[in-house]
Write a protein that holds these residues in place. Structure first.
Motif, mmCIF file in Angstrom:
data_model
loop_
_atom_site.group_PDB
_atom_site.id
_atom_site.type_symbol
_atom_site.label_atom_id
_atom_site.label_comp_id
_atom_site.label_asym_id
_atom_site.label_seq_id
_atom_site.Cartn_x
_atom_site.Cartn_y
_atom_site.Cartn_z
ATOM 1 N N LEU A 77 0.839 -1.196 0.000
ATOM 2 C CA LEU A 77 0.000 0.000 0.000
ATOM 3 C C LEU A 77 0.871 1.241 0.000
ATOM 4 O O LEU A 77 1.883 1.296 0.701
ATOM 5 C CB LEU A 77 -0.894 0.015 1.245
ATOM 6 C CG LEU A 77 -1.792 -1.199 1.448
ATOM 7 C CD1 LEU A 77 -2.435 -1.154 2.819
ATOM 8 C CD2 LEU A 77 -2.835 -1.260 0.356
ATOM 9 N N THR A 78 0.474 2.234 -0.804
ATOM 10 C CA THR A 78 1.103 3.549 -0.773
ATOM 11 C C THR A 78 -0.014 4.561 -0.552
ATOM 12 O O THR A 78 -1.172 4.190 -0.395
ATOM 13 C CB THR A 78 1.853 3.863 -2.093
ATOM 14 O OG1 THR A 78 0.898 4.002 -3.140
ATOM 15 C CG2 THR A 78 2.851 2.771 -2.440
ATOM 16 N N SER A 80 -1.438 6.465 -2.647
ATOM 17 C CA SER A 80 -2.421 6.556 -3.723
ATOM 18 C C SER A 80 -2.628 5.273 -4.518
ATOM 19 O O SER A 80 -3.507 5.219 -5.361
ATOM 20 C CB SER A 80 -2.026 7.668 -4.692
ATOM 21 O OG SER A 80 -0.757 7.383 -5.251
ATOM 22 N N LYS A 81 -1.829 4.246 -4.267
ATOM 23 C CA LYS A 81 -1.919 3.021 -5.054
ATOM 24 C C LYS A 81 -1.721 1.798 -4.176
ATOM 25 O O LYS A 81 -1.189 1.889 -3.074
ATOM 26 C CB LYS A 81 -0.863 2.994 -6.158
ATOM 27 C CG LYS A 81 -1.060 4.012 -7.239
ATOM 28 C CD LYS A 81 -0.009 3.861 -8.304
ATOM 29 C CE LYS A 81 -0.218 4.918 -9.384
ATOM 30 N NZ LYS A 81 0.778 4.837 -10.423
ATOM 31 N N ALA A 82 -2.129 0.676 -4.730
ATOM 32 C CA ALA A 82 -1.865 -0.615 -4.094
ATOM 33 C C ALA A 82 -1.261 -1.531 -5.154
ATOM 34 O O ALA A 82 -1.696 -1.526 -6.307
ATOM 35 C CB ALA A 82 -3.146 -1.210 -3.543
ATOM 36 N N PHE A 83 -0.245 -2.288 -4.780
ATOM 37 C CA PHE A 83 0.418 -3.207 -5.693
ATOM 38 C C PHE A 83 0.251 -4.624 -5.158
ATOM 39 O O PHE A 83 0.449 -4.864 -3.969
ATOM 40 C CB PHE A 83 1.910 -2.874 -5.815
ATOM 41 C CG PHE A 83 2.153 -1.489 -6.327
ATOM 42 C CD1 PHE A 83 2.155 -1.238 -7.692
ATOM 43 C CD2 PHE A 83 2.367 -0.436 -5.447
ATOM 44 C CE1 PHE A 83 2.373 0.052 -8.166
ATOM 45 C CE2 PHE A 83 2.587 0.843 -5.910
ATOM 46 C CZ PHE A 83 2.583 1.088 -7.280
ATOM 47 N N SER A 107 -12.251 -3.183 -4.729
ATOM 48 C CA SER A 107 -12.212 -2.147 -3.704
ATOM 49 C C SER A 107 -13.629 -1.845 -3.239
ATOM 50 O O SER A 107 -14.605 -2.117 -3.936
ATOM 51 C CB SER A 107 -11.532 -0.883 -4.224
ATOM 52 O OG SER A 107 -12.262 -0.368 -5.321
ATOM 53 N N SER A 134 -7.087 0.431 3.543
ATOM 54 C CA SER A 134 -5.887 0.872 2.831
ATOM 55 C C SER A 134 -5.182 2.037 3.523
ATOM 56 O O SER A 134 -4.030 2.315 3.229
ATOM 57 C CB SER A 134 -6.216 1.228 1.382
ATOM 58 O OG SER A 134 -7.058 2.347 1.337
#
Length: 189
Positions: A77-78, A80-83, A107, A134
């Protein structure tokens, strides 16, 4: 002296603004033959070591046989994004690759007030999905209850204006056929 517990371990480095979570994909053939879920997700705990501007997370998985391979799902998790990535954990560590696990993700985002979502559980209290907040990186733990039919269900509290990630593992038709063939072979022995 040998350790009483046999473990396979792996490490992940998180840079500032990153939070990596790891999940073990568990298989339970006995539960499957009784009509329960074959696959389930277990969030792994980590030991964190801070090194300069990064965090090293060490994940350990208990194993019966150090030669076994385990399917692992990583969610990073960052802001603004998830990988999402999958791989195999064995005695040599973690190797990123497409595992043989059918993984879906999605989501949940709620703009209204607090929302409650009901989810089904198997009688052995396993579930093949995980809901992750998140912002905090914490797993949303459902409150368990029995419905009018006596089945175990869970109720998840979804907060407004907060994104959640849902991970789910399932079996492909080919895997179900292979399990049935394995079961028939076991019965013949």
């Amino acid at each position: 002296m040998d350790s009483l517990f046999k473990m396979n371990k792996f490490e992940v480095i998180d840079l500032p603004g990153m939070n990596t979570l790891a999940f073990l994909v568990e298989r339970d053939y006995d539960a499957y033959t009784q009509g329960y879920a074959y696959l389930s997700l277990e969030k792994l705990r980590s030991v964190e070591v801070r090194e300069e501007n990064q965090v090293k997370k060490v994940f350990n998985v208990l194993v019966d046989d150090p030669e076994d391979e385990d399917d692992i799902v990583l969610l990073t998790l960052t802001d603004s994004k998830a990988f999402l990535s999958t791989g195999i954990l064995d005695k040599n560590g973690f190797t990123v690759e497409n595992s043989n696990v059918s993984l879906t993700y999605g989501s949940i985002y709620n703009t209204e007030g607090i929302e409650y979502r009901d989810v089904a559980y198997t009688p052995d209290l396993r579930r093949n999905f995980s809901i992750i907040d998140s912002q905090t990186g914490e797993e949303v733990k459902p409150s368990l209850y029995r419905d009018d039919n006596g089945e175990v269900r869970g109720r998840c509290k979804i907060m407004p204006n907060r994104p959640y990630i849902v991970l789910e593992v399932s079996m492909e038709d080919e895997d179900i056929r292979k399990l049935k063939l394995d079961e028939e072979a076991d019965e013949m022995i």
